[in-house]
Motif scaffolding. Sequence first.
Motif, PDB file in Angstrom:
ATOM      1  N   TYR A 297       0.844  -1.189   0.000  1.00  0.00           N
ATOM      2  CA  TYR A 297       0.000   0.000   0.000  1.00  0.00           C
ATOM      3  C   TYR A 297       0.884   1.245   0.000  1.00  0.00           C
ATOM      4  O   TYR A 297       1.933   1.268   0.630  1.00  0.00           O
ATOM      5  N   TYR A 298       0.428   2.267  -0.697  1.00  0.00           N
ATOM      6  CA  TYR A 298       1.126   3.548  -0.741  1.00  0.00           C
ATOM      7  C   TYR A 298       0.214   4.625  -0.175  1.00  0.00           C
ATOM      8  O   TYR A 298      -0.980   4.648  -0.471  1.00  0.00           O
ATOM      9  N   VAL A 299       0.767   5.507   0.637  1.00  0.00           N
ATOM     10  CA  VAL A 299      -0.001   6.594   1.243  1.00  0.00           C
ATOM     11  C   VAL A 299      -0.139   7.717   0.223  1.00  0.00           C
ATOM     12  O   VAL A 299       0.844   8.179  -0.345  1.00  0.00           O
ATOM     13  N   MET A 300      -1.377   8.129  -0.002  1.00  0.00           N
ATOM     14  CA  MET A 300      -1.652   9.227  -0.931  1.00  0.00           C
ATOM     15  C   MET A 300      -2.210  10.403  -0.138  1.00  0.00           C
ATOM     16  O   MET A 300      -3.382  10.420   0.213  1.00  0.00           O
TER      17      MET A 300
ATOM     18  N   ARG B 192     -15.726   5.376   0.922  1.00  0.00           N
ATOM     19  CA  ARG B 192     -14.757   4.783   1.846  1.00  0.00           C
ATOM     20  C   ARG B 192     -14.028   5.876   2.622  1.00  0.00           C
ATOM     21  O   ARG B 192     -12.829   5.799   2.864  1.00  0.00           O
ATOM     22  N   SER B 193     -14.766   6.912   3.023  1.00  0.00           N
ATOM     23  CA  SER B 193     -14.166   8.022   3.761  1.00  0.00           C
ATOM     24  C   SER B 193     -13.679   7.607   5.136  1.00  0.00           C
ATOM     25  O   SER B 193     -12.917   8.332   5.775  1.00  0.00           O
ATOM     26  N   ASP B 194     -14.095   6.423   5.620  1.00  0.00           N
ATOM     27  CA  ASP B 194     -13.628   5.939   6.911  1.00  0.00           C
ATOM     28  C   ASP B 194     -12.158   5.539   6.880  1.00  0.00           C
ATOM     29  O   ASP B 194     -11.534   5.370   7.919  1.00  0.00           O
ATOM     30  N   ALA B 195     -11.581   5.413   5.694  1.00  0.00           N
ATOM     31  CA  ALA B 195     -10.176   5.027   5.552  1.00  0.00           C
ATOM     32  C   ALA B 195      -9.235   6.235   5.563  1.00  0.00           C
ATOM     33  O   ALA B 195      -8.026   6.079   5.401  1.00  0.00           O
ATOM     34  N   ILE B 196      -9.763   7.433   5.777  1.00  0.00           N
ATOM     35  CA  ILE B 196      -8.942   8.642   5.770  1.00  0.00           C
ATOM     36  C   ILE B 196      -8.319   8.838   7.140  1.00  0.00           C
ATOM     37  O   ILE B 196      -8.992   8.756   8.159  1.00  0.00           O
ATOM     38  N   ALA B 197      -7.017   9.094   7.161  1.00  0.00           N
ATOM     39  CA  ALA B 197      -6.311   9.424   8.402  1.00  0.00           C
ATOM     40  C   ALA B 197      -5.317  10.541   8.107  1.00  0.00           C
ATOM     41  O   ALA B 197      -4.398  10.365   7.312  1.00  0.00           O
ATOM     42  N   GLY B 198      -5.506  11.677   8.723  1.00  0.00           N
ATOM     43  CA  GLY B 198      -4.583  12.796   8.527  1.00  0.00           C
ATOM     44  C   GLY B 198      -4.529  13.296   7.096  1.00  0.00           C
ATOM     45  O   GLY B 198      -3.465  13.541   6.554  1.00  0.00           O
TER      46      GLY B 198
ATOM     47  N   ARG C   4      -6.719   2.356   5.876  1.00  0.00           N
ATOM     48  CA  ARG C   4      -6.411   3.508   6.728  1.00  0.00           C
ATOM     49  C   ARG C   4      -4.919   3.488   7.033  1.00  0.00           C
ATOM     50  O   ARG C   4      -4.407   2.516   7.594  1.00  0.00           O
ATOM     51  N   PRO C   5      -4.171   4.530   6.661  1.00  0.00           N
ATOM     52  CA  PRO C   5      -2.730   4.536   6.909  1.00  0.00           C
ATOM     53  C   PRO C   5      -2.420   4.718   8.390  1.00  0.00           C
ATOM     54  O   PRO C   5      -3.150   5.360   9.128  1.00  0.00           O
ATOM     55  N   GLU C   6      -1.326   4.114   8.815  1.00  0.00           N
ATOM     56  CA  GLU C   6      -0.853   4.271  10.185  1.00  0.00           C
ATOM     57  C   GLU C   6       0.120   5.421  10.211  1.00  0.00           C
ATOM     58  O   GLU C   6       1.234   5.314   9.711  1.00  0.00           O
ATOM     59  N   LEU C   7      -0.305   6.544  10.759  1.00  0.00           N
ATOM     60  CA  LEU C   7       0.536   7.738  10.768  1.00  0.00           C
ATOM     61  C   LEU C   7       1.237   7.918  12.072  1.00  0.00           C
ATOM     62  O   LEU C   7       0.868   7.517  13.093  1.00  0.00           O
TER      63      LEU C   7
END
Length: 137
Positions: free
Chosen positions: A72-75, A90-96, A134-137
């Motif tokens: 996976y790549y963070v966009m 899929r707005s629940d996958a947004i982080a930061g 969801r990315p781990e930030l």
Amino acid sequence: MALDVGKHKKKVLGNKPSINLVPFIDILFTIMIFLVVTSNFSATDVQTDDADVVDDASGKPNVTDVSGDAEYYVMPVANLHKVTVNGQDRSDAIAGSAVGVQARVIDEGQVIIKPGEIVITTPAGISVEQAVQRPEL
């Protein structure tokens, strides 16, 4: 009429030059603000050894060839508030203001980035849940 050269010499030697630093500081801050506003501070770690960085068929960057072998790549997108995958929200996958997109979706699918929104069409065989994480930030 006699000229008193000694008195004039003491007067000239007694005056210290005064430098006004206020205009200098104003100009310095103006230049500094200009440089900060016009600079690009984005950090990218892309190595372009090959001349063929862009896939000619789709016009998309060939991310997996130059960025490594991650799944996976963070966009990141400024003020990202909506992610749509195959018509599903899929707005629940947004982080930061970022979302993780699968590498195969980037290579074979379609990713449209709009201001504050990402619209993704996945290739066959990839579900909506697999396409974005969801990315781990």
